[in-house]
Design a protein around this motif. Structure first.
Motif, PDB file in Angstrom:
ATOM      1  N   PRO A  80      32.109  17.805  36.432  1.00  8.38           N
ATOM      2  CA  PRO A  80      31.915  19.217  36.073  1.00  8.38           C
ATOM      3  C   PRO A  80      31.217  19.374  34.731  1.00  8.38           C
ATOM      4  N   ILE A  81      30.437  20.434  34.623  1.00  6.36           N
ATOM      5  CA  ILE A  81      29.791  20.758  33.353  1.00  6.36           C
ATOM      6  C   ILE A  81      30.634  21.767  32.572  1.00  6.36           C
ATOM      7  N   TYR A  82      31.569  22.408  33.290  1.00  2.86           N
ATOM      8  CA  TYR A  82      32.451  23.382  32.631  1.00  2.86           C
ATOM      9  C   TYR A  82      33.738  23.506  33.427  1.00  2.86           C
ATOM     10  N   VAL A  83      34.845  23.645  32.710  1.00 10.07           N
ATOM     11  CA  VAL A  83      36.160  23.852  33.313  1.00 10.07           C
ATOM     12  C   VAL A  83      36.803  25.054  32.642  1.00 10.07           C
ATOM     13  N   GLY A  84      37.440  25.897  33.431  1.00 11.05           N
ATOM     14  CA  GLY A  84      38.055  27.075  32.839  1.00 11.05           C
ATOM     15  C   GLY A  84      39.261  27.561  33.624  1.00 11.05           C
ATOM     16  N   LYS A  85      39.818  28.643  33.119  1.00 13.01           N
ATOM     17  CA  LYS A  85      40.989  29.238  33.756  1.00 13.01           C
ATOM     18  C   LYS A  85      40.830  30.745  33.769  1.00 13.01           C
ATOM     19  N   ALA A  86      41.588  31.397  34.621  1.00  9.29           N
ATOM     20  CA  ALA A  86      41.591  32.859  34.689  1.00  9.29           C
ATOM     21  C   ALA A  86      43.016  33.312  34.969  1.00  9.29           C
ATOM     22  N   VAL A  87      43.552  34.134  34.079  1.00 12.82           N
ATOM     23  CA  VAL A  87      44.900  34.665  34.249  1.00 12.82           C
ATOM     24  C   VAL A  87      44.803  36.166  34.480  1.00 12.82           C
ATOM     25  N   PRO A  88      45.811  36.756  35.098  1.00 12.50           N
ATOM     26  CA  PRO A  88      45.767  38.202  35.350  1.00 12.50           C
ATOM     27  C   PRO A  88      45.641  39.000  34.063  1.00 12.50           C
ATOM     28  N   GLN A  89      44.964  40.134  34.141  1.00 15.45           N
ATOM     29  CA  GLN A  89      44.784  40.992  32.976  1.00 15.45           C
ATOM     30  C   GLN A  89      46.140  41.375  32.387  1.00 15.45           C
ATOM     31  N   GLY A  90      46.279  41.230  31.075  1.00 15.83           N
ATOM     32  CA  GLY A  90      47.532  41.554  30.409  1.00 15.83           C
ATOM     33  C   GLY A  90      48.409  40.350  30.164  1.00 15.83           C
ATOM     34  N   ALA A  91      48.154  39.238  30.843  1.00 15.49           N
ATOM     35  CA  ALA A  91      49.005  38.055  30.699  1.00 15.49           C
ATOM     36  C   ALA A  91      48.931  37.475  29.301  1.00 15.49           C
ATOM     37  N   ARG A  92      47.724  37.491  28.688  1.00 17.54           N
ATOM     38  CA  ARG A  92      47.573  36.902  27.364  1.00 17.54           C
ATOM     39  C   ARG A  92      48.238  37.735  26.279  1.00 17.54           C
ATOM     40  N   LYS A  93      48.573  38.980  26.579  1.00 19.56           N
ATOM     41  CA  LYS A  93      49.177  39.855  25.573  1.00 19.56           C
ATOM     42  C   LYS A  93      50.687  39.928  25.707  1.00 19.56           C
ATOM     43  N   GLY A  94      51.258  39.085  26.563  1.00 22.08           N
ATOM     44  CA  GLY A  94      52.696  39.027  26.684  1.00 22.08           C
ATOM     45  C   GLY A  94      53.308  40.176  27.458  1.00 22.08           C
ATOM     46  N   LYS A  95      52.507  40.857  28.226  1.00 23.56           N
ATOM     47  CA  LYS A  95      53.021  41.964  29.015  1.00 23.56           C
ATOM     48  C   LYS A  95      53.752  41.443  30.252  1.00 23.56           C
ATOM     49  N   ILE A  96      54.465  42.332  30.927  1.00 20.64           N
ATOM     50  CA  ILE A  96      55.112  41.935  32.173  1.00 20.64           C
ATOM     51  C   ILE A  96      54.048  41.431  33.130  1.00 20.64           C
ATOM     52  N   MET A  97      54.300  40.265  33.681  1.00 16.75           N
ATOM     53  CA  MET A  97      53.290  39.626  34.513  1.00 16.75           C
ATOM     54  C   MET A  97      52.948  40.443  35.743  1.00 16.75           C
ATOM     55  N   PRO A  98      51.665  40.808  35.896  1.00 10.67           N
ATOM     56  CA  PRO A  98      51.258  41.532  37.092  1.00 10.67           C
ATOM     57  C   PRO A  98      51.366  40.648  38.321  1.00 10.67           C
ATOM     58  N   ASP A  99      51.418  41.267  39.469  1.00  9.59           N
ATOM     59  CA  ASP A  99      51.495  40.529  40.725  1.00  9.59           C
ATOM     60  C   ASP A  99      50.196  39.748  40.911  1.00  9.59           C
ATOM     61  N   PRO A 100      50.230  38.383  40.871  1.00  4.76           N
ATOM     62  CA  PRO A 100      49.003  37.594  40.982  1.00  4.76           C
ATOM     63  C   PRO A 100      48.295  37.765  42.314  1.00  4.76           C
ATOM     64  N   THR A 101      49.036  38.177  43.328  1.00 11.12           N
ATOM     65  CA  THR A 101      48.410  38.345  44.637  1.00 11.12           C
ATOM     66  C   THR A 101      47.547  39.607  44.676  1.00 11.12           C
ATOM     67  N   ARG A 102      47.648  40.453  43.656  1.00 12.46           N
ATOM     68  CA  ARG A 102      46.834  41.666  43.602  1.00 12.46           C
ATOM     69  C   ARG A 102      45.751  41.570  42.530  1.00 12.46           C
ATOM     70  N   SER A 103      45.675  40.418  41.885  1.00  8.67           N
ATOM     71  CA  SER A 103      44.680  40.201  40.839  1.00  8.67           C
ATOM     72  C   SER A 103      43.465  39.482  41.407  1.00  8.67           C
ATOM     73  N   LYS A 104      42.280  39.843  40.911  1.00  7.98           N
ATOM     74  CA  LYS A 104      41.055  39.132  41.263  1.00  7.98           C
ATOM     75  C   LYS A 104      40.505  38.411  40.042  1.00  7.98           C
ATOM     76  N   ALA A 105      41.430  37.985  39.161  1.00  5.74           N
ATOM     77  CA  ALA A 105      41.022  37.373  37.897  1.00  5.74           C
ATOM     78  C   ALA A 105      40.114  36.165  38.090  1.00  5.74           C
ATOM     79  N   LEU A 106      40.464  35.301  39.015  1.00  2.00           N
ATOM     80  CA  LEU A 106      39.698  34.071  39.218  1.00  2.00           C
ATOM     81  C   LEU A 106      38.323  34.377  39.797  1.00  2.00           C
ATOM     82  N   PHE A 107      38.273  35.222  40.803  1.00  7.27           N
ATOM     83  CA  PHE A 107      36.984  35.611  41.387  1.00  7.27           C
ATOM     84  C   PHE A 107      36.099  36.294  40.348  1.00  7.27           C
TER      85      PHE A 107
END
Length: 224
Positions: free
Chosen positions: A77-104
């Protein structure tokens, strides 16, 4: 005088060790099918991903040539990364990952960045992605980066950057945008002291002195 015998210490395998858990996530990622980066269809989930290059850019030969052997099964790979649901990095209540399109959405952003450049073609990129429970995302990403030392993570930084917004263009233009100009917001940033040619030379020197992994897999995990 009698020779002292030395008994090798045997460390029992612990499947719950943090590195082994992370390796299982990373192995699952590199075992996924590769998709053309510019033609991914929408899906739900957060997780980790790897982007592979198989084009003819002169600076990337040592990593693009192995991927050219079979572009449907790239290895470096030339690049590796991650994608978390919006709000996860701010310590908020974790949104339902099945309703997130963070990775796409993150992969779409990367495709747009490449399409904006003057030196790269989106047709030369594939990717693998893995929807993962959020707790395992950092482990999988960190082991992928440790194993492959992806160029765009460590040497040509800035590929994953976002537009800093009006009033924040006093910072230096990312190295990635110096080597691959085209993103409109990056052109508003201050020019770097290094030229495109100098960064390309640094990439070639780095690759010339880098031993690439013999296998893209994490089976055995002896290198962890």
């Amino acid at each position: 005088m009698k020779n002292k015998s030395h008994t090798a210490e045997i460390i029992p395998f612990n499947p719950l060790d943090k590195k082994n858990l992370g390796a299982s996530v990373a192995e699952a990622l590199v075992s996924q099918p590769a998709h053309p980066l510019g033609a991914i269809t929408s899906f739900f989930g957060a997780g980790i991903y790897a982007i592979y290059y198989h084009g003819d850019h002169a600076a990337y030969g040592p990593i693009s040539k192995p991927n050219q052997v079979d572009t449907t099964s790239p290895s470096i790979p030339i690049y590796v990364g991650k994608a978390v649901p919006q709000g996860a990095r701010k310590g908020k209540i974790m949104p339902d990952p099945t309703r997130s399109k963070a990775l796409f959405s993150r992969l779409q952003e990367h495709a747009e960045s490449i399409q904006a450049t003057e030196t790269l073609s989106i047709d030369d990129f594939t990717c693998r992605y893995l929807v993962v429970d959020e707790i395992w995302i950092p482990l999988g990403e960190s082991l992928m980066i440790a194993k492959f030392s992806p160029l765009w993570n460590l040497i040509v930084e800035g590929f994953g950057n976002h537009d800093p917004g009006a009033g924040r263009y006093n910072g230096l233009r990312p190295r990635w945008d110096t080597l691959h100009p085209g993103r409109a917001w990056a052109l508003k940033c201050k020019e770097r002291s290094e030229s495109e040619a100098e960064i390309a030379c640094e990439v070639r020197n780095h690759l010339a002195n880098t031993v690439l992994p013999e296998t893209p897999h994490f089976v055995g995990r002896h290198d962890l």
